[in-house]
Each structure stands twice: as structure tokens, then as C-alpha cells.
Design a protein around this motif. Sequence first.
Motif, short mmCIF file in Angstrom:
data_model
loop_
_atom_site.label_atom_id
_atom_site.label_comp_id
_atom_site.label_asym_id
_atom_site.label_seq_id
_atom_site.Cartn_x
_atom_site.Cartn_y
_atom_site.Cartn_z
N GLU A 1 1.76 37.10 -1.28
CA GLU A 1 1.79 35.82 -1.97
C GLU A 1 3.25 35.41 -2.17
N TYR A 2 3.67 34.39 -1.42
CA TYR A 2 5.06 33.96 -1.52
C TYR A 2 5.21 32.62 -0.81
N TYR A 3 6.46 32.18 -0.67
CA TYR A 3 6.70 30.93 0.05
C TYR A 3 6.30 31.09 1.51
N LEU A 4 5.62 30.08 2.04
CA LEU A 4 5.10 30.15 3.41
C LEU A 4 6.21 30.39 4.42
N GLU A 5 7.36 29.79 4.20
CA GLU A 5 8.50 29.95 5.12
C GLU A 5 8.89 31.42 5.23
N SER A 6 8.95 32.12 4.11
CA SER A 6 9.35 33.54 4.09
C SER A 6 8.27 34.42 4.70
N ILE A 7 7.00 34.12 4.39
CA ILE A 7 5.89 34.89 4.94
C ILE A 7 5.87 34.80 6.47
N LEU A 8 6.07 33.60 6.99
CA LEU A 8 6.06 33.40 8.44
C LEU A 8 7.21 34.13 9.11
N ALA A 9 8.35 34.16 8.46
CA ALA A 9 9.50 34.90 9.01
C ALA A 9 9.18 36.39 9.12
N LYS B 1 0.83 -1.20 0.00
CA LYS B 1 0.00 0.00 0.00
C LYS B 1 0.87 1.26 0.00
N LEU B 2 0.43 2.26 -0.79
CA LEU B 2 1.11 3.55 -0.80
C LEU B 2 0.52 4.39 0.33
N ASN B 3 1.21 4.46 1.45
CA ASN B 3 0.69 5.16 2.63
C ASN B 3 1.12 6.62 2.66
N SER B 4 0.37 7.40 3.45
CA SER B 4 0.74 8.80 3.69
C SER B 4 1.53 8.88 4.99
N THR B 5 2.57 9.68 4.98
CA THR B 5 3.36 9.90 6.18
C THR B 5 3.41 11.39 6.47
N THR B 6 3.04 11.76 7.69
CA THR B 6 3.01 13.18 8.08
C THR B 6 4.11 13.46 9.08
N ARG B 7 4.98 14.39 8.72
CA ARG B 7 6.03 14.85 9.63
C ARG B 7 6.68 16.10 9.02
N ASP B 8 7.67 16.61 9.68
CA ASP B 8 8.34 17.83 9.20
C ASP B 8 9.38 17.47 8.14
N PHE B 9 8.93 17.33 6.90
CA PHE B 9 9.83 17.01 5.80
C PHE B 9 10.71 18.20 5.42
N CYS B 10 10.16 19.41 5.54
CA CYS B 10 10.87 20.59 5.05
C CYS B 10 12.12 20.94 5.86
N SER B 11 12.20 20.44 7.10
CA SER B 11 13.38 20.72 7.91
C SER B 11 14.62 20.03 7.33
N LEU B 12 14.40 19.07 6.44
CA LEU B 12 15.52 18.34 5.84
C LEU B 12 16.12 19.09 4.65
N LYS C 1 17.49 22.80 2.80
CA LYS C 1 18.15 24.06 3.16
C LYS C 1 17.21 25.25 3.03
N LYS C 2 16.30 25.22 2.06
CA LYS C 2 15.44 26.37 1.80
C LYS C 2 14.18 26.38 2.65
N GLY C 3 13.93 25.31 3.39
CA GLY C 3 12.73 25.27 4.21
C GLY C 3 11.49 25.00 3.39
N CYS C 4 10.35 25.47 3.88
CA CYS C 4 9.07 25.19 3.25
C CYS C 4 8.93 25.91 1.92
N ARG C 5 8.60 25.16 0.87
CA ARG C 5 8.41 25.73 -0.46
C ARG C 5 6.93 25.83 -0.85
N GLU C 6 6.05 25.75 0.15
CA GLU C 6 4.62 25.88 -0.12
C GLU C 6 4.31 27.33 -0.49
N TYR C 7 3.71 27.52 -1.67
CA TYR C 7 3.39 28.86 -2.16
C TYR C 7 1.96 29.20 -1.74
#
Length: 342
Positions: A238-246, A203-214, A216-222
Motif C-alpha cells: 500500500e503506497y503511491y502507485l508511482e513507487s509501487i510500479l517502480a 460547462k465543467l468538462n473532464s480532460t484525460t491526459r498524463d497530468f502527473c508527468s508535469l 516532480k514526484k510523479g503519480c500521487r495516487e495511493y
Amino acid sequence: MVKYSWAKYNNKIVHINDVTIEMRKNGSFFNLISNKKMTAYLEGKFKPHFHHLNKVNFSNETYLHEAAKEVFKETYLDAVENKVPFYLEYPIKAVCDRHFKQTDIFCNIGTRTEAYDLTKTFDKIKVEEGFDEFKPDIQLLSTKKPTEVIFIEIVVTHKSTSKKLNSRNKIIEITIKNDSDVIGLKNKRLSFEQNNTEFYNFKLNSTTRDFCSLTKKGCREYRKVFILNKNGSYEFTEYYLESILAEIYSNQENIKFVDYHLDKFYNERKTESENQIEYLNYRNIQIRECELCRYAGYSRRRINKKEVRLSLFCKFKKELIQSENALSCEYFRTKDIKTEHS
């Protein structure tokens, strides 16, 4: 005629490339299938190989099948006994929760490859033994989880029957075409990305965790985000979530409200300004900005025969303005736009 690259030596399978003159002098080699004595041909005009002292006929299919089973068995048992990982690399649906606490957002970041050490669960192996109504080439079994089993099927010319593949048992089919494929089994790795390996009933399962910490650029969610400041000013960004949060974190003392789910309010058939006005009306937020005023326009200039939009311009005052001037402007009038709540 079959060129034998594998034989038994001291009850262990050995490849002809690993045979030394000393081994040939001090020991004996035996055929994997018939257990008949063989000799190692190391020098001369022919490629090194094992050959029989007496004529024995086996098909290439039979030989490759047996060699692959023996190599896999010994390699896997060696990994179990010496606590060396034997990896299964498989795809997962990756869901990142890096910023969930701040934003209530889970980011679906596509398919990623995970690696799992099979020996942590499957510590036993059986070869050519029955399981229910089937007889797999190899079974990986578990002392910790007795109901868990994985079939390893070696395919030279004939694939597993549809009945076996549809049995709901986890099956890994490894296609062996030549000696290089057999050698590849010594890598202690089975992967969904390998061209000669197929997986059934995994089965192709979903895994939830902090992938973006791995990364260098952090979260790339636009994302589209709305920020309301305590002084009444606001920003649609409107930009990358990581930059907006900063940016939000550095200015949090001045911020009254943030909406990270702006996308669900937006209608693709409308302009950016129309969507922004509709959002403000939906939220009942009485905020003014020059770009949303019916008198707003832009000064323009022709550069290289092309009209270029420059600064924000007030048609009523007939002067250049900054968007935040609307907060105190007595002439501000909202654009007359019919809104539709989606």
C-alpha cells in the motif's frame, strides 16, 4: 464629481498615468462618452486626471461602464492583430492516464486550471450590437466557428437579467467598481478565480491526459496492490502507485500476477488480516504467510510504561519467526474467519 482617468487620444483610449507633457502639447483629448474636448491635469495639488473645458455631467456608473468597454475592446483587438494571447483560465475535472496501460487505472485528481487563448477561436469583436433578442455590451465572434459567441457584460451597478443569463449563451460578467478594475482589463486574462468575474453557461468538462508527468514526484495516487511471485510468495502493499510500479518493474522477472484493484475487495468493518484472507479465498490462491496463521502473534515489551509490539512470534513453536517461513511450515493453519464477499 467624476474624476476622469481615461480619455481618447488619436482615436485610442489612454490612461492619465500614461500621458506625457509632449502628448498634451501636441495632441487633444476627448471624452469617451460625449467626445467633447478635455485637458489633461498633470501637475498641482490634485491627483492627475482629465477634465472638461466646459461643464459636462455624467454619472460615475456611466463613465466606468464606457471606460471598461473601450479598454476591453482595444486590448482584445490589439491581441488579435499582434497575435498576442488573451487567456481564458477555466477549471476542468482532471483525469490522469499516466499508468493506464500498465494498471487499467484512471486517476481522478480533482480540479485543475487550464488556460486557453481566446484569440485562436474568437477573432472578431462587436460592441453594443444586437444578438437575437439581446444587446450584449461586447460580443466575441469567430470566423472559424460562426455559431460560437461569448457575451462580455460590464457590470457597474446592474447585473444581467435572468432571461439573458438563462439563455444558454456563454456569458462573462466583469464587475467594475473603480479605476483599478478597468486597468486590470489590460492584463489580457479572464479567470474563474478572479473575484470580479463570473461565468455563465460554461460547462465543467473532464480532460484525460498524463497530468502527473508535469510534477516532480510523479503519480500521487495511493493504492492497495497485491503482488504474487512465481515462487509462491506474495505481498500486499500500500503506497503511491508511482513507487509501487517502480518496484514491480525492477522485479518483473520474478512476478507472476499483480492486482491493482484491491480496494474494491476490502471491507472497512474488517481488519487488514481478515480482508487479506478473504481476498486470497476469493482468488482461490493457496498461499501461506505466518501473519495469516492462527498461531501467529507478536512478542511485546513494556517501554516507558507502554506496551510495544515487536517481532513476529509463533505460539506453536514458541520462537521468533519471519513471515515467509509459512511457505514450508507443516504447522501452518489458516485463521478461522467467516468471510463475506462484498
